[in-house]
Design a protein around this motif. Sequence first.
Motif, PDB file in Angstrom:
ATOM      1  N   LEU A   7       4.689  -0.644   2.411  1.00 34.56           N
ATOM      2  CA  LEU A   7       5.396  -0.614   1.133  1.00 34.56           C
ATOM      3  C   LEU A   7       6.066   0.733   0.883  1.00 34.56           C
ATOM      4  CD1 LEU A   7       3.007  -2.364  -1.445  1.00 34.56           C
ATOM      5  CD2 LEU A   7       5.160  -3.239  -0.533  1.00 34.56           C
ATOM      6  N   THR A   8       5.299   1.800   1.060  1.00 30.72           N
ATOM      7  CA  THR A   8       5.784   3.109   0.610  1.00 30.72           C
ATOM      8  C   THR A   8       6.932   3.657   1.439  1.00 30.72           C
ATOM      9  OG1 THR A   8       4.133   4.313   1.931  1.00 30.72           O
ATOM     10  CG2 THR A   8       3.504   3.655  -0.309  1.00 30.72           C
ATOM     11  N   GLU A   9       7.153   3.109   2.644  1.00 31.68           N
ATOM     12  CA  GLU A   9       8.265   3.559   3.469  1.00 31.68           C
ATOM     13  C   GLU A   9       9.511   2.693   3.303  1.00 31.68           C
ATOM     14  OE1 GLU A   9       6.966   3.955   7.490  1.00 31.68           O
ATOM     15  OE2 GLU A   9       5.804   5.771   7.091  1.00 31.68           O
ATOM     16  N   ARG A  10       9.469   1.773   2.385  1.00 37.52           N
ATOM     17  CA  ARG A  10      10.641   0.935   2.158  1.00 37.52           C
ATOM     18  C   ARG A  10      11.677   1.688   1.325  1.00 37.52           C
ATOM     19  NH1 ARG A  10      10.134  -4.329   3.695  1.00 37.52           N
ATOM     20  NH2 ARG A  10       8.034  -4.920   4.366  1.00 37.52           N
ATOM     21  N   PRO A  11      12.957   1.379   1.555  1.00 35.46           N
ATOM     22  CA  PRO A  11      14.002   2.079   0.805  1.00 35.46           C
ATOM     23  C   PRO A  11      13.891   1.814  -0.684  1.00 35.46           C
ATOM     24  CG  PRO A  11      14.913   0.180   1.980  1.00 35.46           C
ATOM     25  CD  PRO A  11      13.512   0.371   2.489  1.00 35.46           C
ATOM     26  N   TRP A  58      13.011  -7.495   0.154  1.00 35.73           N
ATOM     27  CA  TRP A  58      12.674  -6.298  -0.598  1.00 35.73           C
ATOM     28  C   TRP A  58      13.693  -6.024  -1.694  1.00 35.73           C
ATOM     29  CZ3 TRP A  58       8.806  -3.642  -2.013  1.00 35.73           C
ATOM     30  CH2 TRP A  58       8.938  -2.337  -2.485  1.00 35.73           C
ATOM     31  N   ALA A  59      14.943  -6.388  -1.448  1.00 34.67           N
ATOM     32  CA  ALA A  59      15.987  -6.178  -2.455  1.00 34.67           C
ATOM     33  C   ALA A  59      15.661  -6.901  -3.751  1.00 34.67           C
ATOM     34  CB  ALA A  59      17.338  -6.629  -1.916  1.00 34.67           C
ATOM     35  N   SER A  60      15.010  -8.062  -3.660  1.00 26.22           N
ATOM     36  CA  SER A  60      14.681  -8.807  -4.877  1.00 26.22           C
ATOM     37  C   SER A  60      13.584  -8.106  -5.667  1.00 26.22           C
ATOM     38  CB  SER A  60      14.261 -10.241  -4.529  1.00 26.22           C
ATOM     39  OG  SER A  60      13.024 -10.270  -3.831  1.00 26.22           O
ATOM     40  N   VAL A  61      12.665  -7.428  -4.969  1.00 26.29           N
ATOM     41  CA  VAL A  61      11.634  -6.652  -5.658  1.00 26.29           C
ATOM     42  C   VAL A  61      12.281  -5.481  -6.386  1.00 26.29           C
ATOM     43  CG1 VAL A  61       9.530  -5.294  -5.377  1.00 26.29           C
ATOM     44  CG2 VAL A  61       9.904  -7.316  -3.944  1.00 26.29           C
ATOM     45  N   ARG A  62      13.203  -4.811  -5.715  1.00 21.53           N
ATOM     46  CA  ARG A  62      13.888  -3.685  -6.344  1.00 21.53           C
ATOM     47  C   ARG A  62      14.699  -4.142  -7.558  1.00 21.53           C
ATOM     48  NH1 ARG A  62      16.880  -0.078  -1.892  1.00 21.53           N
ATOM     49  NH2 ARG A  62      17.207   1.186  -3.777  1.00 21.53           N
ATOM     50  N   LEU A  73      -2.436   3.301  -5.109  1.00 23.01           N
ATOM     51  CA  LEU A  73      -1.552   3.363  -3.958  1.00 23.01           C
ATOM     52  C   LEU A  73      -0.765   4.660  -4.024  1.00 23.01           C
ATOM     53  CD1 LEU A  73       0.156  -0.132  -3.463  1.00 23.01           C
ATOM     54  CD2 LEU A  73      -1.164   1.123  -1.773  1.00 23.01           C
ATOM     55  N   PRO A  74      -0.416   5.238  -2.879  1.00 27.20           N
ATOM     56  CA  PRO A  74       0.419   6.435  -2.912  1.00 27.20           C
ATOM     57  C   PRO A  74       1.742   6.164  -3.615  1.00 27.20           C
ATOM     58  CG  PRO A  74      -0.468   6.093  -0.718  1.00 27.20           C
ATOM     59  CD  PRO A  74      -0.778   4.857  -1.503  1.00 27.20           C
ATOM     60  N   THR A  75       2.200   7.134  -4.388  1.00 22.43           N
ATOM     61  CA  THR A  75       3.506   6.993  -5.041  1.00 22.43           C
ATOM     62  C   THR A  75       4.592   7.731  -4.275  1.00 22.43           C
ATOM     63  OG1 THR A  75       2.978   8.885  -6.456  1.00 22.43           O
ATOM     64  CG2 THR A  75       2.541   6.687  -7.333  1.00 22.43           C
ATOM     65  N   GLN A  76       4.209   8.424  -3.189  1.00 22.08           N
ATOM     66  CA  GLN A  76       5.185   9.138  -2.369  1.00 22.08           C
ATOM     67  C   GLN A  76       5.459   8.322  -1.112  1.00 22.08           C
ATOM     68  OE1 GLN A  76       6.674  12.147  -3.035  1.00 22.08           O
ATOM     69  NE2 GLN A  76       5.703  12.146  -5.051  1.00 22.08           N
ATOM     70  N   SER A  77       6.712   8.186  -0.758  1.00 25.68           N
ATOM     71  CA  SER A  77       7.067   7.529   0.496  1.00 25.68           C
ATOM     72  C   SER A  77       7.474   8.585   1.500  1.00 25.68           C
ATOM     73  CB  SER A  77       8.228   6.543   0.284  1.00 25.68           C
ATOM     74  OG  SER A  77       9.392   7.221  -0.120  1.00 25.68           O
TER      75      SER A  77
END
Length: 313
Positions: free
Chosen positions: A241-245, A211-215, A301-305
């Motif tokens: 996805l939406t609950e990821r840091p 996930w760090a690479s996506v960020r 997709l939701p934009t809120q996590s």
Amino acid sequence: MRVVSLLPSATEICYALGVEPVGVSHECDWPPEATEKPSVNRSRVDPDASSAEINEQVAQAESEGSVYEIKVDTLADLDPDVVVTQGVCDVCAVDTLLVEDAVAQAGIDAEIVTSDVHSLADLYADIERLGRVFDREERAATLVADLRERVAAVESRVDSHVPEADRPSVAVFDWLDPVMVAGHWIPELVALAGGTYPMADAGDRSTPREWASVREVDPDVIVGAPCGFGLDQTLDTCSDLTERPGWADLTAVQSGATYAMDGHHYVNRPGPRLVDTLEHLASLLHPERFDAPPRAVVRDLPTQSTSVDEPRA
């Protein structure tokens, strides 16, 4: 000619060429009449499980030999002249080696045709090859010409109206837990649709990513389209996805450019509807130039996590 198709994309090509299979895979559901055909295989994975659970089940099934089992008795009863299978992904559909064993066990004399599509050019070649096998060469040529014309129309509109500087970076995920960046034909489609695809090159295989690479890439547009998931199932599991840091901090989330797409029918299935996928992607990337995709195919997709005590890496 009696044909068994063991992957959904080939089944779609068969029908497009005027060839009605006598048997299909358990996932062949387009056109709708394909669901009425005998299923020649079964999966060892529960399709209704969570992304993480399915990932574990796939790993377990592969360690035991294969994700799929062919119903040899059904194959023998259908006695096909041609069996169409694939070599793209052992997880997505029955592979050639398993089919060869099943054909031998069934004691039938069937030609095995292996699809191995990684690009639009491969798709065109597949259609033309099946056209030759089925003696539908003229119909195949017409289908390919139509698909090429639609692709050219998208490409022309993008090239004419979208400067390089206005082409957003895109990440398409064909699995959500773990996060997997879609490869094969998707980088090519994104480029034709007027975007850039920094996390994979055209023809690359779909690959799990940290996930760090996506960020770090911080894409302008995010599309969630898990393999085998329809739109509702993707929306039901979008918290992967939406609950990821850092989800809320991503540029795509900040601008509201996060989408769920029906991956099962469009993103993960290299049949004629890949050109529909191209048109849908173009509409997401450049809505001012293209008509909006059907809500049955794409939703926001939701934009809120939601907050979590132990965020996943």
